[in-house]
Structures are given as structure tokens and as C-alpha cells.
Design a protein around this motif. Sequence first.
Motif, PDB file in Angstrom:
ATOM      1  N   MET A 101       0.846  -1.202   0.000  1.00 44.41           N
ATOM      2  CA  MET A 101       0.000   0.000   0.000  1.00 44.41           C
ATOM      3  C   MET A 101       0.877   1.245   0.000  1.00 44.41           C
ATOM      4  N   LYS A 102       0.572   2.198  -0.883  1.00 46.04           N
ATOM      5  CA  LYS A 102       1.368   3.414  -0.990  1.00 46.04           C
ATOM      6  C   LYS A 102       1.289   4.238   0.303  1.00 46.04           C
ATOM      7  N   LEU A 126      -8.884  14.854   7.295  1.00 44.72           N
ATOM      8  CA  LEU A 126      -8.813  13.434   6.948  1.00 44.72           C
ATOM      9  C   LEU A 126      -9.924  12.636   7.610  1.00 44.72           C
ATOM     10  N   GLY A 127     -10.339  13.063   8.805  1.00 38.58           N
ATOM     11  CA  GLY A 127     -11.402  12.352   9.517  1.00 38.58           C
ATOM     12  C   GLY A 127     -12.736  12.381   8.796  1.00 38.58           C
ATOM     13  N   TYR A 128     -12.932  13.350   7.928  1.00 40.09           N
ATOM     14  CA  TYR A 128     -14.179  13.439   7.172  1.00 40.09           C
ATOM     15  C   TYR A 128     -14.236  12.441   6.009  1.00 40.09           C
ATOM     16  N   VAL A 129     -13.091  11.874   5.638  1.00 39.19           N
ATOM     17  CA  VAL A 129     -13.058  10.953   4.492  1.00 39.19           C
ATOM     18  C   VAL A 129     -12.308   9.681   4.895  1.00 39.19           C
ATOM     19  N   PRO A 130     -12.907   8.846   5.750  1.00 34.65           N
ATOM     20  CA  PRO A 130     -12.210   7.638   6.213  1.00 34.65           C
ATOM     21  C   PRO A 130     -11.876   6.655   5.096  1.00 34.65           C
ATOM     22  N   ALA A 131     -12.599   6.722   3.990  1.00 36.47           N
ATOM     23  CA  ALA A 131     -12.357   5.780   2.887  1.00 36.47           C
ATOM     24  C   ALA A 131     -10.965   5.949   2.286  1.00 36.47           C
ATOM     25  N   GLY A 183      -8.317   5.742   3.807  1.00 41.12           N
ATOM     26  CA  GLY A 183      -7.498   4.707   4.432  1.00 41.12           C
ATOM     27  C   GLY A 183      -7.495   3.394   3.672  1.00 41.12           C
ATOM     28  N   GLU A 184      -8.471   3.189   2.795  1.00 41.25           N
ATOM     29  CA  GLU A 184      -8.496   1.987   1.963  1.00 41.25           C
ATOM     30  C   GLU A 184      -7.622   2.135   0.725  1.00 41.25           C
ATOM     31  N   LEU A 185      -7.233   3.374   0.400  1.00 37.80           N
ATOM     32  CA  LEU A 185      -6.413   3.621  -0.779  1.00 37.80           C
ATOM     33  C   LEU A 185      -4.921   3.583  -0.471  1.00 37.80           C
ATOM     34  N   ALA A 238      -2.026   7.725  -5.249  1.00 36.94           N
ATOM     35  CA  ALA A 238      -1.691   6.337  -4.933  1.00 36.94           C
ATOM     36  C   ALA A 238      -1.670   5.437  -6.163  1.00 36.94           C
ATOM     37  N   ALA A 239      -2.055   5.951  -7.320  1.00 33.40           N
ATOM     38  CA  ALA A 239      -2.138   5.133  -8.531  1.00 33.40           C
ATOM     39  C   ALA A 239      -0.749   4.940  -9.146  1.00 33.40           C
TER      40      ALA A 239
END
Length: 331
Positions: free
Chosen positions: A1-2, A32-37, A39-41, A134-135
Amino acid sequence: MKHILMLATGGTIASRETGQGLAPAITSREILGYVPAIGELCRVETIQLMNLDSSNLGPSHWLRMARAIEEHYDRYDGFVVTHGTDTMAYTAAALSYLIQFSPKPIVLTGSQKSICLENTDARMNLYNAFLYAAAEGSRGVSLVFDGKVILGTRARKERTKSFNAFSSVDYPEIGVIRDGRLIRYLPALDAKESPDFYHTLEDRVLLLTLIPGMGTEALAALEDSYQAVILQSFGVGGLPGGGSGPFAQAVERWLQAGKTIVMLTQVPYEGSDMAVYQVGYQVKEKYRLLEGYNMTLEAAVTKLMWVLGRTRDPEQVEALFYRPVQWDIIR
């Protein structure tokens, strides 16, 4: 994971209402807390570099951003810079000159509404910025906004309120992000194993936009205060009076004083060509000034600052200004 580092600088994305208008107050960790998703990237760390309205940002802050990226460059796979929209195109262009041939992505993003509001573009813009950072294959400086991926030297803010605030001027978007999928339109930028970092900018650059009937008093009055002037003229380019009018005489005084002059058009698209009309041809033939062609205003301003931060020699200034960086100029 990057492993991605987010540098927070303020702007609308980080703003709260103060009773006297919006002002940056939300921290990078809160953002960052507003966009927890996210963390999946990728894995994310963050630095609160500053928390300013982007109207208050300038060359010293661009240098600070570039230094922070240089100091942390080896520890991360990419960088996301959250930023106010009003001057984000200037910052994207400036970082394109201060950090060249980067094999890692440096992505700027922001929003038209605060991330704390329900109806905001901030969360999607932030998610997309990290998705692009991250791509595999992402590199160089770019701006990600409203699903568009725009080269740092080609971005311009064209709308003050709409979510589709930014456009890529006279160059295609290098990609888009739709439904969580990155679609690349153009191949990755040239990169080296290690980027070239630069540490100086000359901030004594003046922009003067011509209007019909305008005199030359401003040029004369400001000559001692600036090292260069960008003259934003009409259409494909020229000066009132051509090569023998008062503007030409003012240009001659600036050049004799060792200053740099760049001609740029006020028209947003398709660039300049001073050879088309006599009022431009005579000036270009008579004086050693530079022409911006299809550069954006933001790129022309920041590139001139970068060039003059390196040299004052007219031949070297000309060579560096016309040397393409991230497709900023096409002649």
C-alpha cells in the motif's frame, strides 16, 4: 500500500464561519477524519504546514511547500497538498518549476465549500486526489478537482462558485476520475530517478493589464520597484502605437535598465502571436522582449519568478523561459 504525505495549507476546504466570513480553522487531521475511505487507498500521514486563506499565500509559502516536500521526499510515495482555490493554480505552477522531473506525484486539491458542510465538493475532491496520488504511474505536479486531472502548469480557476471551478487551458486534461476509477488520457510525464529541486524565486514581478486609452505612467513609476513586468495586451498581442509609440519607449527604458519584459494576451485561450499585426510585429522586431505564446498567466508569472531566481543574464533568461517544463509552453 502506498504511503502518502498530506500537506495542509488552509483554504476553503479547511474553513469555518467566523461571523465575519469564512476563515481556515480545521486541522489536517480533522480534514482526513471526514473521508475515512482514504485509508483503503493508502497509508496517510499529515503535516499542518500552515492554515491560511490562499489569498494570503505567495512565493515564500511556495518555497516552504517545496522545501517540505524535499525534506520528506524519500520517505513517501507521493504528496497531496490541500489548498484554497483562489491561488491554487499559481501554487501548482510554482511547484512545477520548483520541483521538476519528479517520479512521484505531487497533487494539489481543495474545494469550493468547506469539508464540514453537508453539501460539499471537498470530500470527493480529497478522495480523488489520494486516489490519483496512490495510482501506479502518477508523477509530477498536477491539480485534481471535480474529477479532472490537470497539469500543474495548465490549470486555471475560471468559476468562483461552481464545483467545476478549474479548466486545463490549451492542453488536454491528462486524466479523469469517474466512479472511483482513474482514466488516463495522456502518458505520464518525463521523470528522473531523483527530481530537480530549486530554492529561489524572484518575487519582484509586476503584471500590468492594458486597457484602451491607458497611458505609460504606471510603467515609469514602478520601474525601480520591479525586476520584470508582464504586459497583458489585447488579442494575439501588440502595444498601442506599435514600435514607435509611448509604450514602446517605456519598454525600451525598462530593457535599458536591465529588466525583463514578457508579452502575454488577455484572452484566456489560444495564446499570442505578435507577428500577426503591425502593432505587435514592430515591437517584437525592435526589442528583445519575451512572448508568452499559449502559457497561462499563472505559469508565466511563476516561471518568470523561477527564471529570475536563477539568472539575470538576458540570453540565459530567454533560454530558460522558452524551455518547456511540463508542457507549459508550446511554440
